[in-house]
Design a protein around this motif. Structure first.
Motif, PDB file in Angstrom:
ATOM      1  N   LEU A   1       0.819  -1.205   0.000  1.00 13.23           N
ATOM      2  CA  LEU A   1       0.000   0.000   0.000  1.00 13.23           C
ATOM      3  C   LEU A   1       0.855   1.259   0.000  1.00 13.23           C
ATOM      4  N   ASN A   2       1.869   1.296   0.857  1.00 17.82           N
ATOM      5  CA  ASN A   2       2.716   2.483   0.940  1.00 17.82           C
ATOM      6  C   ASN A   2       3.494   2.712  -0.349  1.00 17.82           C
ATOM      7  N   GLY A   3       3.980   1.607  -0.935  1.00 21.94           N
ATOM      8  CA  GLY A   3       4.725   1.737  -2.179  1.00 21.94           C
ATOM      9  C   GLY A   3       3.857   2.248  -3.313  1.00 21.94           C
ATOM     10  N   LEU A   4       2.609   1.781  -3.354  1.00 19.69           N
ATOM     11  CA  LEU A   4       1.693   2.221  -4.409  1.00 19.69           C
ATOM     12  C   LEU A   4       1.355   3.701  -4.224  1.00 19.69           C
ATOM     13  N   GLU A   5       1.138   4.114  -2.991  1.00 18.82           N
ATOM     14  CA  GLU A   5       0.857   5.531  -2.736  1.00 18.82           C
ATOM     15  C   GLU A   5       2.041   6.393  -3.148  1.00 18.82           C
ATOM     16  N   GLN A   6       3.246   5.955  -2.833  1.00 21.13           N
ATOM     17  CA  GLN A   6       4.435   6.710  -3.207  1.00 21.13           C
ATOM     18  C   GLN A   6       4.577   6.802  -4.721  1.00 21.13           C
ATOM     19  N   GLU A   7       4.220   5.711  -5.425  1.00 24.76           N
ATOM     20  CA  GLU A   7       4.294   5.712  -6.886  1.00 24.76           C
ATOM     21  C   GLU A   7       3.315   6.724  -7.478  1.00 24.76           C
ATOM     22  N   ILE A   8       2.133   6.820  -6.901  1.00 24.18           N
ATOM     23  CA  ILE A   8       1.155   7.807  -7.378  1.00 24.18           C
ATOM     24  C   ILE A   8       1.698   9.219  -7.190  1.00 24.18           C
ATOM     25  N   MET A   9       2.289   9.480  -6.042  1.00 22.32           N
ATOM     26  CA  MET A   9       2.855  10.808  -5.787  1.00 22.32           C
ATOM     27  C   MET A   9       3.952  11.150  -6.774  1.00 22.32           C
ATOM     28  N   GLU A  10       4.779  10.162  -7.101  1.00 22.87           N
ATOM     29  CA  GLU A  10       5.892  10.420  -8.018  1.00 22.87           C
ATOM     30  C   GLU A  10       5.426  10.601  -9.459  1.00 22.87           C
ATOM     31  N   ARG A  11       4.409   9.857  -9.867  1.00 20.50           N
ATOM     32  CA  ARG A  11       3.984   9.877 -11.263  1.00 20.50           C
ATOM     33  C   ARG A  11       3.031  11.025 -11.592  1.00 20.50           C
ATOM     34  N   PHE A  12       2.223  11.458 -10.606  1.00 17.21           N
ATOM     35  CA  PHE A  12       1.096  12.328 -10.942  1.00 17.21           C
ATOM     36  C   PHE A  12       1.107  13.672 -10.216  1.00 17.21           C
ATOM     37  N   SER A  13       2.262  14.114  -9.759  1.00 20.37           N
ATOM     38  CA  SER A  13       2.331  15.395  -9.054  1.00 20.37           C
ATOM     39  C   SER A  13       2.689  16.564  -9.971  1.00 20.37           C
ATOM     40  N   LYS A  14       2.845  16.303 -11.240  1.00 15.11           N
ATOM     41  CA  LYS A  14       3.197  17.348 -12.202  1.00 15.11           C
ATOM     42  C   LYS A  14       2.118  18.433 -12.213  1.00 15.11           C
ATOM     43  N   PRO A  15       2.509  19.704 -12.148  1.00 17.23           N
ATOM     44  CA  PRO A  15       1.484  20.767 -12.179  1.00 17.23           C
ATOM     45  C   PRO A  15       0.896  20.936 -13.573  1.00 17.23           C
ATOM     46  N   LYS A  16      -0.292  21.508 -13.630  1.00 17.18           N
ATOM     47  CA  LYS A  16      -0.950  21.828 -14.903  1.00 17.18           C
ATOM     48  C   LYS A  16      -1.651  23.162 -14.717  1.00 17.18           C
ATOM     49  N   ASN A  17      -1.046  24.191 -15.244  1.00 24.06           N
ATOM     50  CA  ASN A  17      -1.562  25.536 -15.047  1.00 24.06           C
ATOM     51  C   ASN A  17      -2.777  25.788 -15.940  1.00 24.06           C
ATOM     52  N   VAL A  18      -3.822  26.342 -15.340  1.00 17.13           N
ATOM     53  CA  VAL A  18      -5.044  26.675 -16.067  1.00 17.13           C
ATOM     54  C   VAL A  18      -5.406  28.111 -15.740  1.00 17.13           C
ATOM     55  N   GLU A  19      -5.538  28.949 -16.771  1.00 17.22           N
ATOM     56  CA  GLU A  19      -5.916  30.334 -16.557  1.00 17.22           C
ATOM     57  C   GLU A  19      -7.425  30.445 -16.352  1.00 17.22           C
ATOM     58  N   ASN A  20      -7.794  31.201 -15.341  1.00 15.38           N
ATOM     59  CA  ASN A  20      -9.210  31.449 -15.042  1.00 15.38           C
ATOM     60  C   ASN A  20     -10.036  30.161 -15.013  1.00 15.38           C
ATOM     61  N   PRO A  21      -9.719  29.234 -14.101  1.00 18.23           N
ATOM     62  CA  PRO A  21     -10.457  27.955 -14.054  1.00 18.23           C
ATOM     63  C   PRO A  21     -11.945  28.177 -13.812  1.00 18.23           C
ATOM     64  N   ARG A  22     -12.744  27.424 -14.559  1.00 23.03           N
ATOM     65  CA  ARG A  22     -14.198  27.526 -14.465  1.00 23.03           C
ATOM     66  C   ARG A  22     -14.723  26.572 -13.391  1.00 23.03           C
ATOM     67  N   SER A  23     -15.843  26.912 -12.803  1.00 24.95           N
ATOM     68  CA  SER A  23     -16.455  26.055 -11.797  1.00 24.95           C
ATOM     69  C   SER A  23     -17.259  24.961 -12.479  1.00 24.95           C
ATOM     70  N   ALA A  24     -17.147  23.750 -11.947  1.00 24.33           N
ATOM     71  CA  ALA A  24     -17.899  22.614 -12.487  1.00 24.33           C
ATOM     72  C   ALA A  24     -19.223  22.405 -11.767  1.00 24.33           C
ATOM     73  N   LYS A  25     -19.541  23.253 -10.809  1.00 29.38           N
ATOM     74  CA  LYS A  25     -20.802  23.133 -10.086  1.00 29.38           C
ATOM     75  C   LYS A  25     -21.961  23.528 -10.997  1.00 29.38           C
ATOM     76  N   ILE A  26     -23.029  22.771 -10.958  1.00 28.05           N
ATOM     77  CA  ILE A  26     -24.190  23.034 -11.801  1.00 28.05           C
ATOM     78  C   ILE A  26     -25.237  23.782 -10.989  1.00 28.05           C
ATOM     79  N   ASP A  27     -25.715  24.884 -11.554  1.00 31.87           N
ATOM     80  CA  ASP A  27     -26.736  25.693 -10.900  1.00 31.87           C
ATOM     81  C   ASP A  27     -28.099  25.378 -11.522  1.00 31.87           C
TER      82      ASP A  27
END
Length: 962
Positions: free
Chosen positions: A243-269
């Motif tokens: 479990l710990n090794g798998l969690e560490q692998e997720i942190m290493e593989r998927f922590s890359k940032p992805k910048n988004v300008e003016n992020p929109r809300s996904a909440k539905i009104d």
């Protein structure tokens, strides 16, 4: 003296009780360490056995270990964005992106993943209103896990929206919409519903033109807006060793940032919809031919919930469960209106998401009865609102709900993946032992509390109802105005409510006098031919074959206290003259619709419900066989055998039930898949396969040629001679008790000789395979695209069944399916096809060997795709497949055999073929040994044998519009 308001007291008591439950759970959860980070919502509970976290870039992860010794895990990526966040120019774009995401990865795509070891179907995706999901199932090696992680990484950060990818996938998505029924009534009215709620763009008038021409910019904009780590979650469930090794692998593989300008809300009104006046929407069905047989009216009523508050934590779980119980009980009330012969509508209530928004009742109606249907339905809802439910029906529904909950497999990956998805996407709490908490809630729920909840939920004024109508062009329903519909609703809601009384339930299936006279008949012979199997012959000639599973084995394979049975005789439709053909073909359906033992089918249903009988008793008739099958629980053993006895001895004959059967068989309710059935009938008639029973238009035409008296007589002839029958019982059952009941019920069935002159069995020995031809046929109803079927038929070269040939053919089919899917879909740079199926005729008494390729596509792609299919067939016939691929499929086939070998269905099927078709007996060891011995040359030889002839080429093309 003060007057006490008892209703108010009850409401306060109920509210206090709910608050105490919620408080207890919250105190428990918030005392648990590491449950949530400090910025989590205080009311969103999560089982602490789920490893959960959020990366610095906002991406959420869940890891849930399941100790099932399978060494397999499922991985899912959820994006908290679906069709509800589309811009007006992005209709179906969320779905299109789900396709492209699997194809456009710079480092990995689905075609490459399949080549590297994933089986077809182990990688998949799907879209909904609120989320998009990507699924990777059955991952048992680190190599496959790396492939899945790389594909997920590409979906988040590294997609290449090449024009060639987009162009090739346009026709694939169109083909999927065709295959999945985008042009059918249910899909169309769902689109109207979504547009009304404001959670989807208005459907395009020409969907195909839109999907062929939308600008790439609309797709890329959707991706940039919504495929953000802060709206994503990775969910991993399965047999996780580290479990710990798998969690560490997720942190290493998927922590890359992805910048988004003016992020929109996904909440539905939903406020615009909720504050709008009641809606009235009516639309002509746009996809019906002028002379279509489809006359169905689709109608929906939406009861708005005016008082809305945000539900969280345990309150959401409690209210959700009570809503489900309400819909279940209301549906039972509505079913009673429909449980009579010659009704011409179906009505059922459903929740609308968000569940606190609306309750809807869906109708399908024929024959101009819309006024009566609406009035009767509103009267039922009004009755429930005013008087609530009865204690008896409440307790019965609670019992059924508890039984359903007890069957929930809380150890499955699917259970946890879906619950975790709901936690992430819909913010639903997921406490430990959730099912146990719900069971406890139902055990403590009182009728008064539930009726108060019901009254609150149905408190919306009956005039504040949205109405949507979809009907064929020119239907008389369009002559009614909105005011007319609302007057009907008002009329019904103003009628005085009549106290509800439950319909009478039969106490017994067989009367006591008959039951007393049913004595156990003797056994003439007892033999043991096969391992673990004993055969008995009763005095009336019936053969009883008992195969009882070992108790330990039963528990391991979930067979505890269950059994299957199959009784059969070699008398089928082929025994009767052409004059009697349809009377024979439909004799079973007519009796099913009439009932047995003097009880009609509705009384039988009430008996089943009242006695908790959940088994299946299914009589049937085929070309050269008739019989009865059953799947039951041991507790229902005697009831099941009583039903078998009645099906043999006392089939009802009822003129009204017969008229009802004719009406419903010819109803447009049964027109679903009519094109497919007519296409299949064309194929089989061209091949001169007389064992094929007619479907589609040919079957419907036969209804008018069916005579009730003759049909009933044929049924009595078939089931009147019980001595022709063999009954096979498999599963976990007490052998002595079962044999005793068989002697009592099956032993007292009649043994009569068939009347001379009624049997005209057709000889199959003179069958001659026709020459291959190309055949085009027009569709019966509206159809988009073209249906294609290539049939490779060859002579049977031996009289005796060869199970080894069957395994070779099965392997060939699986390999061919994989190869054709890769070539025509996943590796294709031209597109045009969503799915291709490859099948073989599995009948042991078939007239010829048959392997077929089936797909649908657009008219402009059909010639190219037929050529591609034939080229792939030729490569199998002429070239040997790779050793690696063959070994992969052999291994998969052996695993399937090992997992299913002791399933009741598999064991019963083998015993059936042993007794019915005189086929040899072979063991799991025999099959595994043979599979391991299969070589590349064996598959090539099998391909030459099955694919040697020029194929029959069939195309169903759309009927020209008038």
């Amino acid at each position: 003296m003060k007057v006490i308001n008892f209703n108010l007291f009850k409401m306060i008591n109920k509210t206090l009780k709910t608050c105490i439950i919620i408080l207890v759970f919250q105190l428990y959860f918030f005392s648990s360490p590491n449950l949530y980070s400090s910025n989590s919502q205080d009311t969103l509970l999560l089982d602490p056995k789920i490893r959960h976290g959020k990366l610095p870039n906002g991406l959420t992860y869940y890891i849930k270990p399941i100790n099932d010794s399978s060494s397999k895990i499922d991985i899912r990526l959820f994006v908290k964005a679906g069709s509800s966040v589309l811009d007006p120019d992005q209709y179906e774009i969320e779905h299109f992106l789900e396709h492209i995401a699997f194809k456009a990865g710079n480092n990995m795509n689905i075609g490459k993943a399949n080549d590297l070891g994933f089986k077809l179907g182990e990688i998949n995706g799907g879209t909904s209103f609120d989320f998009t999901g990507y699924y990777f199932k059955g991952i048992e090696t680190k190599e496959k896990r790396d492939i899945a992680f790389q594909l997920i990484h590409d979906i988040i950060w590294d997609l290449d929206f090449k024009d060639s990818y987009i162009v090739s996938e346009r026709s694939v998505l169109i083909n999927e919409l065709v295959v999945r029924g985008r042009f059918h009534s249910n899909s169309i009215i769902n689109g109207l519903e979504n547009s009304m709620l404001g959670r989807n763009p208005i459907s395009k008038m020409n969907v195909i033109e839109h999907l062929n021409t939308f600008p790439n910019e609309a797709l890329i904009r959707f991706y940039n807006d919504w495929y953000r780590p802060d709206l994503m979650a990775i969910v991993i469930v399965g047999d996780i060793k580290d479990l710990n090794g798998l969690e560490q692998e997720i942190m290493e593989r998927f922590s890359k940032p992805k910048n988004v300008e003016n992020p929109r809300s996904a909440k539905i009104d939903y406020s615009a919809y909720r504050n709008s006046p009641p809606q009235f929407i009516k639309k002509e069905h746009p996809y019906l031919l002028e002379n279509s047989n489809n006359k169905t009216i689709n109608l929906r009523l939406y009861f708005r919930q005016k008082e809305v508050h945000e539900e969280k934590g345990m309150e959401m779980i409690i209210n959700e469960q009570q809503r489900e119980l309400l819909f279940q009980m209301l549906e039972e009330r509505l079913k009673i209106l429909q449980k009579s012969y010659c009704t011409n509508y179906v009505a059922f209530p459903r929740s609308l998401f968000p569940t606190f928004t609306d309750m809807k009742i869906q109708f399908t109606i024929e024959g101009g009865s819309e006024r009566d249907v609406i009035i009767n339905t509103i009267k039922v809802v009004h009755q429930v609102y005013n008087d609530g439910f009865l204690e008896e029906e409440f307790q019965e529904s609670i019992k059924r709900r508890l039984e359903e909950l007890s069957k929930t497999d809380t150890s499955s990956a699917q259970y946890w993946s879906e619950n975790i998805r709901n936690h992430f996407v819909f913010e639903k709490s997921l406490p430990p032992n959730k099912e146990s908490l719900i069971i406890n809630m139902f055990n403590n729920l009182t009728l008064d509390e539930f009726n108060q909840f019901t009254k609150g939920y149905l408190s919306s004024p009956f005039e504040d109802i949205d109405i949507i109508i979809l009907a064929p062009k020119g239907n008389r329903i369009f002559s009614h105005s909105e005011d007319t519909f609302r007057d009907w609703i008002k009329e019904a809601s103003n009628m005085p409510t009549v106290p509800y009384t439950k319909p009478k339930v039969p106490q017994d299936l067989i009367d006591s006098l008959t039951l007393v006279n049913l004595k156990e008949r003797g056994v003439l012979k007892e033999t043991q031919i096969l391992p673990e199997t004993t055969q008995y012959v009763l005095e009336n000639g019936i053969k009883i074959v008992l195969n009882s599973f070992d108790q330990v084995l039963s528990e391991k394979t979930k067979h505890s206290n269950t059994l299957s049975f199959h009784g059969f005789t070699s008398k089928g439709v082929n025994y009767y003259t052409s004059k009697d053909y349809f009377s024979a073909l439909y004799c079973i359906d007519i009796v099913k619709n009439s009932g047995v033992g003097g009880l009609d089918k509705f009384e039988l249903d009430r008996f089943y419900e009242d006695n908790g009988f959940t088994g299946q008793i299914i009589p049937y008739i085929e070309y050269n066989e008739s019989g009865i099958r059953g799947n039951i629980n041991i507790k229902d053993l005697e009831t099941a055998l009583q039903l078998v006895y009645l099906h043999f001895k006392e089939p009802n004959k009822d003129e009204l039930a017969f008229e009802d059967w004719k009406q419903k068989t010819n109803s447009s309710f049964n027109l679903y898949r009519l094109n497919e059935k007519d296409f299949e009938s064309t194929v089989k008639s061209t091949l001169k396969d007389i064992t094929y029973l007619p479907k589609g238009s040919a079957a419907l035409e036969g209804v008018s040629l069916t005579d009730l008296n003759r049909s009933h007589a044929i049924y009595r002839e078939i089931f009147g001679n019980a001595g022709d029958f063999t009954f096979i019982f498999t599963g976990n059952f007490p052998k002595d008790e079962l044999l005793s009941l068989c002697r009592k019920y099956l032993g007292n069935l009649s043994r009569e000789k068939s009347k001379k002159g009624t049997i005209t069995e057709k000889s199959l020995k003179r069958y001659k395979l026709p020459k291959s031809i190309s055949h085009d046929v027009y569709s019966t109803e509206f159809m988009e695209g073209v249906k294609v079927q290539l049939v490779y038929a060859s002579k049977l070269n031996h009289k005796k069944f060869d199970w080894k040939d069957e395994i070779r053919f099965k392997l060939l089919r699986q390999l061919l399916k994989f190869s054709m899917s890769q070539k025509m879909r996943f590796h294709s740079d031209k597109g045009g096809i969503y799915t291709v199926s490859v099948g073989i005729n599995p009948k042991k008494d078939r007239l010829f060997n048959e392997i077929f390729v089936r797909f649908s596509c657009s008219p402009e792609d059909v010639d190219r795709l037929i050529l591609e299919a034939k080229e792939e067939i030729n490569s199998f016939r002429n070239d040997e497949i790779s050793t690696e691929k063959l070994e992969q499929f052999k291994h998969s086939l052996i695993l399937d055999l090992e997992n299913n070998y002791n399933e009741r269905k598999v064991v019963s099927e083998k015993l059936y073929h042993f007794y019915k078709n005189d086929l040899p007996w072979y063991t799991l060891h025999d099959e595994k040994e043979f599979i391991n011995s299969i070589s590349r040359k064996d598959i090539k030889d099998a391909a030459k044998k099955l694919l040697q002839n020029k194929p029959f080429e069939f195309k169903m093309i759309p009927l020209p519009k008038l």
